[in-house]
Scaffold this motif. Structure first.
Motif, mmCIF file in Angstrom:
data_model
loop_
_atom_site.group_PDB
_atom_site.id
_atom_site.type_symbol
_atom_site.label_atom_id
_atom_site.label_comp_id
_atom_site.label_asym_id
_atom_site.label_seq_id
_atom_site.Cartn_x
_atom_site.Cartn_y
_atom_site.Cartn_z
ATOM 1 N N THR A 92 40.106 121.460 33.018
ATOM 2 C CA THR A 92 40.460 122.861 32.825
ATOM 3 C C THR A 92 39.929 123.389 31.497
ATOM 4 O O THR A 92 39.383 124.500 31.429
ATOM 5 C CB THR A 92 41.984 123.034 32.882
ATOM 6 O OG1 THR A 92 42.472 122.530 34.134
ATOM 7 C CG2 THR A 92 42.372 124.492 32.759
ATOM 8 N N CYS A 93 40.074 122.598 30.434
ATOM 9 C CA CYS A 93 39.600 123.032 29.112
ATOM 10 C C CYS A 93 38.079 123.137 29.068
ATOM 11 O O CYS A 93 37.532 124.079 28.477
ATOM 12 C CB CYS A 93 40.091 122.067 28.036
ATOM 13 S SG CYS A 93 41.873 122.124 27.763
ATOM 14 N N LEU A 94 37.393 122.202 29.687
ATOM 15 C CA LEU A 94 35.928 122.271 29.714
ATOM 16 C C LEU A 94 35.458 123.476 30.525
ATOM 17 O O LEU A 94 34.456 124.113 30.172
ATOM 18 C CB LEU A 94 35.350 120.977 30.288
ATOM 19 C CG LEU A 94 35.441 119.751 29.390
ATOM 20 C CD1 LEU A 94 34.944 118.505 30.120
ATOM 21 C CD2 LEU A 94 34.640 119.943 28.105
ATOM 22 N N LEU A 136 30.300 114.453 30.828
ATOM 23 C CA LEU A 136 29.133 114.502 29.942
ATOM 24 C C LEU A 136 28.192 115.629 30.331
ATOM 25 O O LEU A 136 27.687 116.364 29.465
ATOM 26 C CB LEU A 136 28.381 113.163 29.979
ATOM 27 C CG LEU A 136 28.945 112.039 29.109
ATOM 28 C CD1 LEU A 136 28.199 110.741 29.383
ATOM 29 C CD2 LEU A 136 28.842 112.399 27.628
ATOM 30 N N ARG A 137 27.944 115.770 31.620
ATOM 31 C CA ARG A 137 27.037 116.841 32.054
ATOM 32 C C ARG A 137 27.630 118.213 31.737
ATOM 33 O O ARG A 137 26.919 119.119 31.307
ATOM 34 C CB ARG A 137 26.758 116.724 33.550
ATOM 35 C CG ARG A 137 25.799 117.822 34.027
ATOM 36 C CD ARG A 137 25.291 117.647 35.413
ATOM 37 N NE ARG A 137 24.440 118.776 35.759
ATOM 38 C CZ ARG A 137 23.154 118.874 35.516
ATOM 39 N NH1 ARG A 137 22.528 117.878 34.900
ATOM 40 N NH2 ARG A 137 22.468 119.955 35.863
ATOM 41 N N LEU A 138 28.927 118.353 31.914
ATOM 42 C CA LEU A 138 29.555 119.643 31.639
ATOM 43 C C LEU A 138 29.474 119.993 30.156
ATOM 44 O O LEU A 138 29.201 121.150 29.794
ATOM 45 C CB LEU A 138 31.013 119.616 32.104
ATOM 46 C CG LEU A 138 31.778 120.946 32.136
ATOM 47 C CD1 LEU A 138 30.981 122.019 32.852
ATOM 48 C CD2 LEU A 138 33.136 120.758 32.806
ATOM 49 N N VAL A 139 29.684 119.008 29.275
ATOM 50 C CA VAL A 139 29.564 119.265 27.836
ATOM 51 C C VAL A 139 28.123 119.630 27.492
ATOM 52 O O VAL A 139 27.876 120.538 26.683
ATOM 53 C CB VAL A 139 30.035 118.046 27.032
ATOM 54 C CG1 VAL A 139 29.755 118.252 25.548
ATOM 55 C CG2 VAL A 139 31.522 117.806 27.246
ATOM 56 N N LEU A 140 27.160 118.944 28.098
ATOM 57 C CA LEU A 140 25.751 119.280 27.856
ATOM 58 C C LEU A 140 25.430 120.691 28.346
ATOM 59 O O LEU A 140 24.658 121.419 27.713
ATOM 60 C CB LEU A 140 24.841 118.263 28.556
ATOM 61 C CG LEU A 140 24.732 116.887 27.895
ATOM 62 C CD1 LEU A 140 23.891 115.950 28.770
ATOM 63 C CD2 LEU A 140 24.094 117.003 26.502
#
Length: 640
Positions: A399-401, A471-475
């Motif tokens: 949710t936060c991402l 990891l992909r979402l942060v990228l």
């Protein structure tokens, strides 16, 4: 001489009489003999299947389903009203619930075109004890006593299996919803669910409380196997042991579930079944209209054409009880007393929070958490003040991402701390990813080379998949900032330059390479500007940041690969039941069909061809003699 011949109370005779076309009165001692059939009563599954078919044919005339349900309800009422019930009586009650579940399930799943005809009302000439039934319908009496037993009787070695079988019985009784379409209609007939909704508020609150306490405490009560001859029955001809898929394979689930010697088999059946029952209850919706009668359990001819906008949903008391639950401080010893307190559900929020955090890999736990956060403001406030929100590792992270992804293209002047934390988040996730990936790859290779079962790596693979997505979402978040908001966020550029090495290992990763390539395009641009202004000695933080800030003005996105902006939205639709009702039942069936209950002799199976609630593709198993579960053969019961 001259004496009447004795009645041959064999299993074949009792079952044959029950499914036959002669209607027996409620007062007959036959019902007691039938409900006390022992576990080791021998009857092959094909005959059980044929018996179910005959009951479906004759029940309209005999109303034997209603009568056996009436006697089952009386059985439970007597066991609740009598103190110190002997263990043998609980064993008989378990047998009665199992036997009734077999036939009830078959009658439900054999409904034609989704129309449930259980014939739960008795004939006028049946003598009904008013002291027991009163003005209630059979279904209300049954659900009242079943749920009252679950809520009020303590779990003990003597009552454990009865609790578990009653929970499973409740799932079967409510499975009429599987025959309905994906959107609730005014002509849907769910007699046992409607009966549960008609119970008084105190009992509803007690049920919700007890189901949640079962889920929290995850009881594993020791029991005396000697009390249950099924554990010592070496024959394969036991009536309940050989039930065919079309009859009811649920009945042995708790026993095989608990006696498994493997750790996989030592799950928490009471906790799981309690959560399943709760989720079905709180997400049930039915139309309230003049054409529908809960008491008569039928629909008028005109009600089928009622438009959705012309009706309304009746209140769901279980949903309201969950929404108004409040916190209390309880230890495990006081759990049972809490179920009897008052009409307000009081729960140990701290233990509920910890249990949900421990079980979030399970979708049913996620759905319960969602229901609590969405509907219960008190629980939401409690969660927000917890200092260990990481206990909820996957739900809140996602949710936060998603929130960060929505904000990323529009951020202005992200602070040094926030910028560093964003890059540090990627670093932390990458370390967790590598920690999972390296040993898994090694073990997987070893297993393949040595022809070893790789099922033990399933959980590790699932967790690795989660961290890959993170990891992909942060990228993607970092890419969105660099692509659409870089000139306004020099601190983000500085943080990436400072931690450049954390991105290096993922340059050739198939899921991340394109996103990493964009980051290195930015790094090359600003590193080249730094090289052009090479200074004697080292660079200070302020000097590097000044160079970055100045060159942000000349930055162009021409060399970047453009990705579609991420945009996550959540809004509960005007008719959320169209999603939640099928979703809940998919979760329930996936648990009982799938590998969640490993090493069971029999698992719950519902006839896939009867399911209208959602598209179902569930293979039909064969009975012991090779006949498909949904076929019908001539039976010896015709002559009984």
């Amino acid at each position: 001489m001259g004496a009447a011949p004795s009645t041959p109370y064999t299993v074949e005779h009792l079952v044959g009489t029950f499914v036959g076309d002669d209607s027996l009165p409620l007062s007959s001692d036959f019902w007691q003999k039938l409900l006390e059939l022992p576990f080791d009563a021998q009857l092959p599954s094909q005959q059980v299947h044929e018996a179910c078919q005959l009951l479906a044919k004759n029940n309209c005339k005999t109303r034997h389903l209603a009568k056996i349900l009436f006697h089952l309800a009386c059985y439970l009422q007597e066991s609740m009203s009598t103190s110190g019930v002997p263990p043998l009586d609980h064993e008989k009650a378990v047998n009665a619930v199992c036997f009734t579940s077999v036939f009830l399930k078959h009658l439900i799943e054999s409904a034609q075109d989704g129309v449930v005809e259980l014939y739960l009302s008795l004939h006028d000439n049946d003598s009904i004890p008013k002291s027991i039934l009163g003005d209630q319908t059979i279904e209300i009496l049954v659900m009242r006593n079943v749920l009252n037993f679950i809520a009020s009787v303590d779990l003990s070695p003597n009552t454990y299996f009865l609790h578990l079988e009653l929970l499973n019985f409740t799932i079967i009784a409510m499975s009429t919803q599987l025959l309905c379409g994906p959107s609730p209609r005014s002509n849907d007939v769910n007699p046992f669910l409607d009966a549960a909704m008609a119970l008084d508020g105190h009992l509803v609150s007690s049920v919700v409380c007890k189901l949640l306490l079962n889920y929290i405490s995850r009881p594993r009560v020791p029991f005396n196997r000697a009390s249950y001859p099924i554990f010592y029955d070496g024959s394969e001809n036991s009536m309940l042991k050989r039930v065919g898929s079309a009859a009811a394979n649920i009945v042995l689930l708790p026993f095989s579930y608990l006696i498994s010697s493997s750790s996989e088999g030592s799950r928490d059946p009471i906790a799981d079944s309690s959560l399943h029952v709760l989720l079905v209850l709180i997400h049930y919706h039915k139309f309230a209209s003049e054409g529908y009668s809960v008491i008569e359990n039928q629909v008028s001819a005109s009600s089928d054409s009622l438009p959705k906008e012309g009706t309304h949903f009746s209140d769901n008391p279980y949903c309201k009880a969950l929404e108004h639950a409040t916190a209390c401080e309880l230890d495990r010893v006081e759990f049972e007393d809490n179920a009897h307190s008052d009409q307000h559900v009081k729960l140990p929020f701290s233990l509920l929070f910890d249990t949900l955090g421990m079980c979030l890999a399970d979708e049913t736990a996620v759905l319960l958490l969602y229901s609590l956060l969405q509907g219960n403001s008190t629980f939401l406030e409690y969660v927000l003040v917890r200092t260990d929100l990481d206990t909820l590792d996957v739900y809140l992270h996602t949710t936060c991402l998603a929130t960060l992804a929505n904000m990323a293209p529009h951020v202005h002047h992200l602070s040094p701390y926030a910028s560093q934390r964003l890059v540090s988040l990627f670093h932390m996730l990458s370390r967790k990813y590598n920690k999972l990936s390296d040993p898994r790859d090694k073990k997987l290779n070893d297993a393949e080379n040595n022809s070893i079962e790789i099922s033990s790596f399933v959980d590790m693979s699932a967790e690795l998949h989660i961290y890959t997505d993170f990891l992909r979402l942060v990228l993607e978040i970092i890419n969105a900032i660099l692509t659409y908001a870089l000139p306004r966020n020099p601190e983000v550029v500085y943080a990436i330059m400072h931690k450049e090495d954390v991105f290096q290992p993922f340059k050739n990763h198939p899921r991340f390479s394109e996103l990493i390539e964009n980051i290195y395009t930015v790094l090359e641009f600003f590193n080249s500007r730094m090289d052009a202004q090479r200074m004697d000695g080292g660079w200070s933080v302020n000097e590097v940041l000044q160079v970055v800030t100045v060159n942000c003005r000349s930055w162009r996105v021409d060399g970047m690969k453009m990705f579609t902006q991420l945009h996550f939205t959540y809004e509960q639709e005007s008719h959320p039941e169209e999603f939640f009702i099928p979703y809940v039942w998919k979760l329930v069936l996936s648990k009982w069909y799938g590998d969640s209950y490993p090493h069971t002799l029999c698992e719950f199976e519902f006839n896939a061809t009867a399911i209208n609630l959602f598209p179902a593709d569930i293979p039909t198993k064969k009975l012991d003699n090779g006949v498909e579960g949904n076929t019908f053969q001539n039976s010896d019961f015709d002559q009984v």
